[in-house]
Design an enzyme around this catalytic site. Structure first.
Site, PDB file in Angstrom:
ATOM      1  CE  LYS A 216      -0.994   1.918   3.977  1.00 58.42           C
ATOM      2  NZ  LYS A 216       0.197   2.241   4.741  1.00 58.42           N
TER       3      LYS A 216
ATOM      4  CG  HIS B 164      -3.336  -0.385   8.389  1.00 61.35           C
ATOM      5  ND1 HIS B 164      -2.992  -1.344   7.470  1.00 61.35           N
ATOM      6  CD2 HIS B 164      -2.252   0.441   8.472  1.00 61.35           C
ATOM      7  CE1 HIS B 164      -1.761  -1.115   7.029  1.00 61.35           C
ATOM      8  NE2 HIS B 164      -1.295  -0.030   7.618  1.00 61.35           N
TER       9      HIS B 164
ATOM     10  CG  HIS C  25       1.542  -4.184   8.257  1.00 64.66           C
ATOM     11  ND1 HIS C  25       1.291  -2.917   7.820  1.00 64.66           N
ATOM     12  CD2 HIS C  25       1.806  -4.066   9.583  1.00 64.66           C
ATOM     13  CE1 HIS C  25       1.423  -2.067   8.822  1.00 64.66           C
ATOM     14  NE2 HIS C  25       1.730  -2.734   9.913  1.00 64.66           N
TER      15      HIS C  25
ATOM     16  CE  LYS D 107      -0.217  -4.544  13.107  1.00 64.70           C
ATOM     17  NZ  LYS D 107       1.084  -4.320  13.693  1.00 64.70           N
TER      18      LYS D 107
HETATM   19  C1  BG6 Z   1       1.937   1.621   7.887  1.00 67.45           C
HETATM   20  C2  BG6 Z   1       1.850   3.107   7.757  1.00 67.45           C
HETATM   21  O1  BG6 Z   1       1.103   0.996   6.956  1.00 67.45           O
HETATM   22  O2  BG6 Z   1       1.553   1.227   9.201  1.00 67.45           O
HETATM   23  C3  BG6 Z   1       2.713   3.782   8.813  1.00 67.45           C
HETATM   24  O3  BG6 Z   1       2.267   3.510   6.464  1.00 67.45           O
HETATM   25  C4  BG6 Z   1       2.371   3.274  10.183  1.00 67.45           C
HETATM   26  O4  BG6 Z   1       2.554   5.195   8.757  1.00 67.45           O
HETATM   27  C5  BG6 Z   1       2.376   1.750  10.227  1.00 67.45           C
HETATM   28  O5  BG6 Z   1       3.306   3.798  11.104  1.00 67.45           O
HETATM   29  C6  BG6 Z   1       1.850   1.248  11.545  1.00 67.45           C
HETATM   30  O6  BG6 Z   1       2.049  -0.137  11.618  1.00 67.45           O
HETATM   31  P1  BG6 Z   1       2.179  -0.884  13.003  1.00 67.45           P
HETATM   32  O7  BG6 Z   1       2.282  -2.312  12.629  1.00 67.45           O
HETATM   33  O8  BG6 Z   1       3.411  -0.342  13.672  1.00 67.45           O
HETATM   34  O9  BG6 Z   1       0.945  -0.543  13.774  1.00 67.45           O
END
Ligand code: BG6
Length: 492
Positions: free
Chosen positions: A149, A241, A179, A183
């Protein structure tokens, strides 16, 4: 003991193989799979990059950097040597069609291996790279492409990317990564909901008052200012997300879990989201931007300084009140918020149940609080059910809040693997269940687009909030206006 399932030998080509994502996430995840014994002997990882290295320079770079991103107790010389020996390097300038010789040579005679092309580069290159892969005859039925993304910056650009990639790869070969779906805590949402009986009868508008989804980060944008300033919290986090998490919370149970059934149900949730009118955007959304403040007691600059853009109107915080218009959720608001430089790093889902219908302890001290199920996705995966209990002791009834706590780390005595470990191996296996289908991505863009437009046209710009706080006061008003409050409880 390793629980790794073997995969077939593969070649894993990373476009942007020397970039931030490869160094911080992809190579560490593959290294940890190596450590767990999951990578077959003949598999290779090929960095395709403009960095002008050669293979030994690349291996040295990875040797130097890996230690910062994998747990210390996984770093041993034997594993490291085995992993580094898999690395190859193809110098390439993506936009220059004459420069594909290094990669085609590396891939020649490897026709019986699964081929993964991971596009960890700017989305504007997705289409051109896929066209070159086809022109250089590098794509076969066993090839897959992974798109990081953001997939575009709005519906139209997302469609254009999907068309360009779809001209080379079948939908079943395209893995759009989010991603959050990798999780463990997010995957566990489905198991919690559908492998237990007691929640499902309550999981609807008859019993649930509202739902909150919060993803707050304590870090600022740091060195990613260039990318972030063209993106903002809505595109960077909420469109993907948070909406994916919302889908898993709100979806209907599929008859069984497989690659299409779960995605079909998620899509139905996205299509049931009430479209935002311009009036809704004004009333039910809040954009914020951090100004200088304190992070862990240390003074930190504001966003405009970090992004080096004094006129920036990019939001670093977004809050939205959404509605899922279907039988199960009619009248239950979903409050979503995400931001950078907030008080702490915390991702959680709060399911607040309706109050008891009748207060039957009139002489009691204290009142029955509505039940709340707090599912913490990170940093400490767990679940907490807030209840009301009688405080033990004579002399009347005293009602007190108590909680039932479940910590996954304690229950399973091991920390969860990183999301990318699971997702990269799913790509190799060809299992797209935890990846976004084209229709999902486009439905999500279609829903956020009126918000993007409303914010762009607004004279006001994002509301300020000091770094280290939980967003602008308008976000508090957004929920308090409905007689509710954001859950700011201690981490589970
Ligand atoms: C990413 C974003 O997809 O997810 C980032 O581009 C963000 O800006 C990150 O910090 C957060 O991921 P996680 O796994 O640390 O919550």
């Amino acid at each position: 003991m390793s629980t790794a399932k073997p995969v077939e030998p593969f070649d894993f080509v990373v476009f942007g193989g020397t970039g931030d994502l490869a160094v911080r996430k992809l190579l560490p995840a593959l290294y940890l799979r190596e450590h767990d014994g999951e990578l077959p002997a003949e598999s290779r990882i090929i960095a395709a990059s403009r960095a002008g290295l050669d293979v030994s320079g690349y291996r040295d770079k990875v040797r130097g950097e890996l230690g910062r991103f994998v747990p210390e107790n996984t770093l041993d010389e034997a594993t490291l040597d085995r992993f580094l020996a898999r690395l190859e390097y193809a110098s390439i300038d993506f936009a220059n069609g004459n420069d594909w010789a290094a990669l085609t040579t590396l891939l020649a005679d490897r026709t019986n291996k699964t081929r993964v092309f991971y596009l960890a580069c700017a989305p504007k290159l997705f289409g051109p790279i896929c066209a070159e892969l086809a022109a250089n005859d590098l794509v076969d039925d066993d090839s897959r492409v992974v798109l990081e993304k953001p997939i575009g910056h709005d519906l139209e650009s997302a469609r254009a990317i999907n068309d360009a990639v779809g001209a080379v790869f079948e939908e079943a070969q395209i893995f759009r990564i989010d991603h959050y779906l990798g999780k463990e805590s997010v995957q566990n949402l489905l198991v919690t909901r559908f492998a237990n009986t007691f929640l499902e009868p309550l999981w609807n508008s008859s019993w649930i008052d509202h739902i909150q989804i919060t993803v707050s980060e304590s870090l600022g944008v740091g060195a990613r200012g260039d990318y972030y300033d063209t993106s903002g919290a809505l595109r960077d986090m909420l469109q993907n997300h948070l909406l994916q998490v919302l889908c898993l919370v709100a979806m209907e149970p599929p008859t069984y879990v497989d690659k299409e059934t779960v995605r079909d149900e998620k899509l139905k949730v996205l299509l049931a989201l009430k479209p935002m009118t311009p009036k809704d955007v004004k009333r039910n959304t809040v954009a914020g931007q951090y100004v200088p403040g304190l992070a862990d007691g240390v003074a930190v600059p504001g966003y405009k300084d970090e992004a080096d853009n004094p006129d920036s109107r990019t939001e670093t915080f977004a809050a939205v009140k959404a509605e899922v218009r279907n039988w199960r959720w009619a009248g239950v608001p979903f409050y979503l918020r995400t931001g950078k430089r907030m008080e702490r790093r915390l991702s959680e889902i709060v399911v607040q149940f309706k109050p008891v219908p009748h207060p039957m302890f009139p002489d009691s001290e204290g009142a029955a609080e509505p039940n709340k199920l707090v599912i913490q996705l990170q940093p400490n995966e767990g679940m907490r059910l807030h209840m009301t209990a009688k405080q033990p002791g004579p002399g009347g009834v005293r009602l007190r809040p108590v909680s039932l706590d479940l910590s996954y780390t304690e229950a399973f005595s091991r920390p969860s693997p990183d999301a990318y470990e699971r997702l990269l191996m799913d790509v190799v296996r060809g299992n797209p269940t935890l990846f976004m289908r084209r229709d999902e991505v486009e439905a999500a863009w279609a829903w956020v687009e009126p918000i993007l437009l409303g914010w762009k046209q607004s004279e006001q710009g994002p509301r300020r909030y000091p770094a280290g706080t939980n967003g602008p006061t308008d976000a508090t008003t957004l929920i308090e206006r409905d007689g509710r409050t954001w859950h700011e409880g201690a981490p589970a």
